[in-house]
Design a protein around this motif. Structure first.
Motif, PDB file in Angstrom:
ATOM      1  N   PRO A 100     -13.737 -50.045 -23.623  1.00 10.38           N
ATOM      2  CA  PRO A 100     -14.176 -49.548 -22.308  1.00 10.38           C
ATOM      3  C   PRO A 100     -13.638 -50.409 -21.168  1.00 10.38           C
ATOM      4  CG  PRO A 100     -15.969 -50.678 -23.432  1.00 10.38           C
ATOM      5  CD  PRO A 100     -14.849 -50.564 -24.432  1.00 10.38           C
ATOM      6  N   ARG A 101     -13.549 -49.797 -19.999  1.00 14.19           N
ATOM      7  CA  ARG A 101     -13.107 -50.516 -18.808  1.00 14.19           C
ATOM      8  C   ARG A 101     -14.132 -51.578 -18.388  1.00 14.19           C
ATOM      9  NH1 ARG A 101      -7.749 -49.355 -16.945  1.00 14.19           N
ATOM     10  NH2 ARG A 101      -7.234 -47.365 -17.946  1.00 14.19           N
ATOM     11  N   ARG A 115      -8.812 -44.948  -7.079  1.00 17.09           N
ATOM     12  CA  ARG A 115      -9.096 -44.088  -8.228  1.00 17.09           C
ATOM     13  C   ARG A 115      -9.286 -44.955  -9.459  1.00 17.09           C
ATOM     14  NH1 ARG A 115      -4.733 -39.087  -7.632  1.00 17.09           N
ATOM     15  NH2 ARG A 115      -5.460 -38.332  -5.590  1.00 17.09           N
ATOM     16  N   PHE A 116     -10.487 -44.960  -9.970  1.00 16.11           N
ATOM     17  CA  PHE A 116     -10.753 -45.778 -11.145  1.00 16.11           C
ATOM     18  C   PHE A 116     -10.330 -45.006 -12.395  1.00 16.11           C
ATOM     19  CE2 PHE A 116     -13.471 -47.818 -14.374  1.00 16.11           C
ATOM     20  CZ  PHE A 116     -13.085 -49.134 -14.152  1.00 16.11           C
ATOM     21  N   PRO A 117      -9.440 -45.574 -13.226  1.00 15.73           N
ATOM     22  CA  PRO A 117      -8.955 -44.855 -14.406  1.00 15.73           C
ATOM     23  C   PRO A 117     -10.059 -44.627 -15.430  1.00 15.73           C
ATOM     24  CG  PRO A 117      -8.171 -47.127 -14.388  1.00 15.73           C
ATOM     25  CD  PRO A 117      -8.816 -46.900 -13.070  1.00 15.73           C
ATOM     26  N   THR A 118      -9.945 -43.526 -16.135  1.00 15.17           N
ATOM     27  CA  THR A 118     -10.959 -43.156 -17.131  1.00 15.17           C
ATOM     28  C   THR A 118     -10.489 -43.358 -18.563  1.00 15.17           C
ATOM     29  OG1 THR A 118     -10.188 -40.859 -17.067  1.00 15.17           O
ATOM     30  CG2 THR A 118     -11.992 -41.474 -15.583  1.00 15.17           C
ATOM     31  N   SER A 119      -9.204 -43.693 -18.749  1.00 13.42           N
ATOM     32  CA  SER A 119      -8.693 -43.908 -20.105  1.00 13.42           C
ATOM     33  C   SER A 119      -9.176 -45.251 -20.633  1.00 13.42           C
ATOM     34  CB  SER A 119      -7.160 -43.878 -20.092  1.00 13.42           C
ATOM     35  OG  SER A 119      -6.652 -44.893 -19.229  1.00 13.42           O
ATOM     36  N   ASN A 120      -8.888 -45.519 -21.912  1.00 11.02           N
ATOM     37  CA  ASN A 120      -9.276 -46.787 -22.509  1.00 11.02           C
ATOM     38  C   ASN A 120      -8.604 -47.952 -21.797  1.00 11.02           C
ATOM     39  OD1 ASN A 120     -11.008 -45.799 -24.545  1.00 11.02           O
ATOM     40  ND2 ASN A 120      -9.227 -45.187 -25.767  1.00 11.02           N
ATOM     41  N   SER A 121      -9.228 -49.084 -21.835  1.00 12.97           N
ATOM     42  CA  SER A 121      -8.745 -50.252 -21.086  1.00 12.97           C
ATOM     43  C   SER A 121      -7.586 -50.958 -21.773  1.00 12.97           C
ATOM     44  CB  SER A 121      -9.895 -51.242 -20.882  1.00 12.97           C
ATOM     45  OG  SER A 121      -9.497 -52.316 -20.077  1.00 12.97           O
TER      46      SER A 121
END
Length: 497
Positions: A100-101, A115-121
């Motif tokens: 997780p981020r 824009r905060f990314p939603t993909s895996n960190s």
């Protein structure tokens, strides 16, 4: 007997992993909580610039605009490495390692990305792309790659500062990007510039001639589209004591040079490489130094000895600056100062030189190669106990640079070697293989490309005869030829350090 597991070993690895994870989070929090106006002002902007690789595409465009060969190759390699890395990172790596981020609550709002990314960190895609581009460029141009690596490091730091990644994500991205770039270099190796090692120049003690006394210049004022007339005027003004023999269009150049050499202390010549080749043989015959004034179309010999302008030749004469260079003797009666060739090589050079200033040398070379191979008549030759078919055969006096089939310059002209390059076109799918190797920058590694440097070379034509051209002259038909180096045979005026 069944194998026993080692729970203590697994437990130890787990503890190490947990410890690294804790350290990763603590470093992230320390960076997030550290007050720094410099980070606040620069890192969010740098992170935004690297979104979708905008920063690296802009840098690549600037590198291509320089038209410097290694810089352009580096930009292309960097962009390709970046593209492959982006695909591997986003479509594979982020789906394998699920992390997780970070919690952005500790990051000041003015630092956070819009824009905060939603993909895996794990891993950081920005860092992977930065490393791939920087290492890709550095493989072709190391100094430039070092500077870009520093910029890539700042991009990685910016991803931690804006709260998008842990430091471990950034380092993982760096490793993936650099690894893919290095793997690409194993598949398509970078071009390494050839370095020619040779002895120090052999200087010849010659008295200074500030007014040109003892110099006899033989020149056709109409040569080089009128360039000869300008040379005459400049020499007459700079060297008033020099004798100038002006020839007409129907004059016997060889006879005029031989007559001038009999009364000269220095034989000077103005004209193209064919005229200079004739003068070189006569200067050696009479044992006097040669001075070359560029008065032809290309003046390759004059440029390679450093006398690409009249002023440079004049200064060398005034200072008595003389060093010896090699000549190549062809069939014991002709002198080669630059190159000899059979097949379609002269056509290939004409097309390339016509276009290289418009579209750049790499594309001009590729285009000229395609046209030449399509229309050239192949020749079968024998040399060194082998027989092959070729459409492009090049032979040079001393070692030419770069390696490959676009030789363009000599840094030394006294290495005692003949540079021979042959493209073999008689094998299956030879033309396609040659063009593909040229596009990938791997022609010199192709089994169809032969390059050798030797003090002597001989070849014979298997089927009938062929045209042998040398030093810009068309030449005549021959059934073969013998070449040998006359090591440091010609003393010539040239600038010396």
């Amino acid at each position: 007997m069944p194998l026993r597991r080692n729970p203590q070993g697994l437990q130890g690895l787990t503890q190490i992993g947990q410890g690294l994870g804790t350290l990763d989070r603590e470093v992230f929090e320390a960076v997030a909580e550290s007050p720094s106006p410099l980070l606040d002002a620069t890192m969010p902007r740098l992170s935004w610039a690297a979104d979708h690789s905008k920063l690296w595409f802009a840098v690549a465009a600037g590198l291509v605009a320089t038209r410097h060969p290694s810089t352009v190759r580096g930009a292309i390699r960097g962009v390709v490495s970046l593209g492959v890395t982006s695909l591997v990172t986003n479509q594979f790596a982020k789906r394998v390692w699920k992390r997780p981020r970070p919690n952005r609550a500790t990051v000041p709002l003015h630092r956070q990305s819009r824009r905060f990314p939603t993909s895996n960190s794990l891993p950081s895609g920005h860092s992977a792309s930065a490393a791939a581009f920087a290492v890709g460029v550095g493989l072709e141009n190391p100094p430039l790659g070092l500077g870009l690596a520093l910029l890539g490091g700042l991009v990685g730091l910016s991803r931690v500062v804006v709260g998008a990644h842990y430091p471990g994500d950034v380092f993982a991205g760096f490793g993936i990007g650099a690894g893919i770039a290095v793997l690409g270099a194993r598949i398509v190796p970078p071009i390494v510039p050839t370095q020619v090692l040779a002895a120090d120049p052999l200087r010849v003690d010659t008295p200074p001639r500030p007014d040109g006394k003892g110099v006899v210049l033989v020149i056709n004022p109409a040569s080089g589209g009128g360039t000869g007339s300008r040379v005459v005027d400049e020499v007459r003004e700079a060297l008033p004591a020099a004798e100038i023999v002006e020839l007409g269009d129907d004059a016997d150049v060889a006879a005029a040079l031989d007559e001038a050499a009999q009364r000269a202390d220095v034989l000077a010549v103005g004209g193209g490489d064919g005229t200079v080749s004739c003068a070189a043989g006569i200067a050696v015959k009479h044992g006097i130094p040669l001075a070359v004034f560029p008065g032809g179309t290309f003046n390759h010999f004059a440029k390679d000895i450093g006398c690409d302008t009249v002023a440079k030749t004049v200064e060398a004469i005034r200072r008595g600056s003389v060093a010896c260079v090699d000549l190549v003797c062809m069939d014991d009666d002709r002198i080669v100062i630059n190159t000899a060739s059979i097949g379609a090589y002269p056509r290939f050079v004409r097309i390339r030189e016509k276009l290289e200033h418009k579209i750049g040398k790499p594309l001009a070379t590729l285009y000229a190669m395609v046209l030449t191979l399509r229309h050239a008549e192949p020749v079968r030759i024998s040399y060194d106990n082998k027989t092959l078919q070729t459409s492009l055969f090049f032979l040079g006096n001393s070692t030419y640079l770069p390696s490959g089939f676009a030789p363009s310059r000599r840094t030394r002209m006294d290495d005692g070697l003949i540079d021979v390059r042959i493209l073999e076109t008689g094998r299956r799918f030879a033309r396609l293989r040659i063009i593909t190797s040229l596009m990938l920058g791997r022609l010199e590694r192709s089994p169809l490309y032969h390059e050798l440097r030797v003090p002597e070379f001989s070849f014979s034509v298997v089927d009938g005869s062929t045209i042998l051209a040398h030093d810009g002259e068309l030449g005549s038909e021959c059934t073969g030829a013998d070449f040998s180096v006359k090591y440091r045979a010609l003393p010539v005026f040239r600038p010396l350090p």
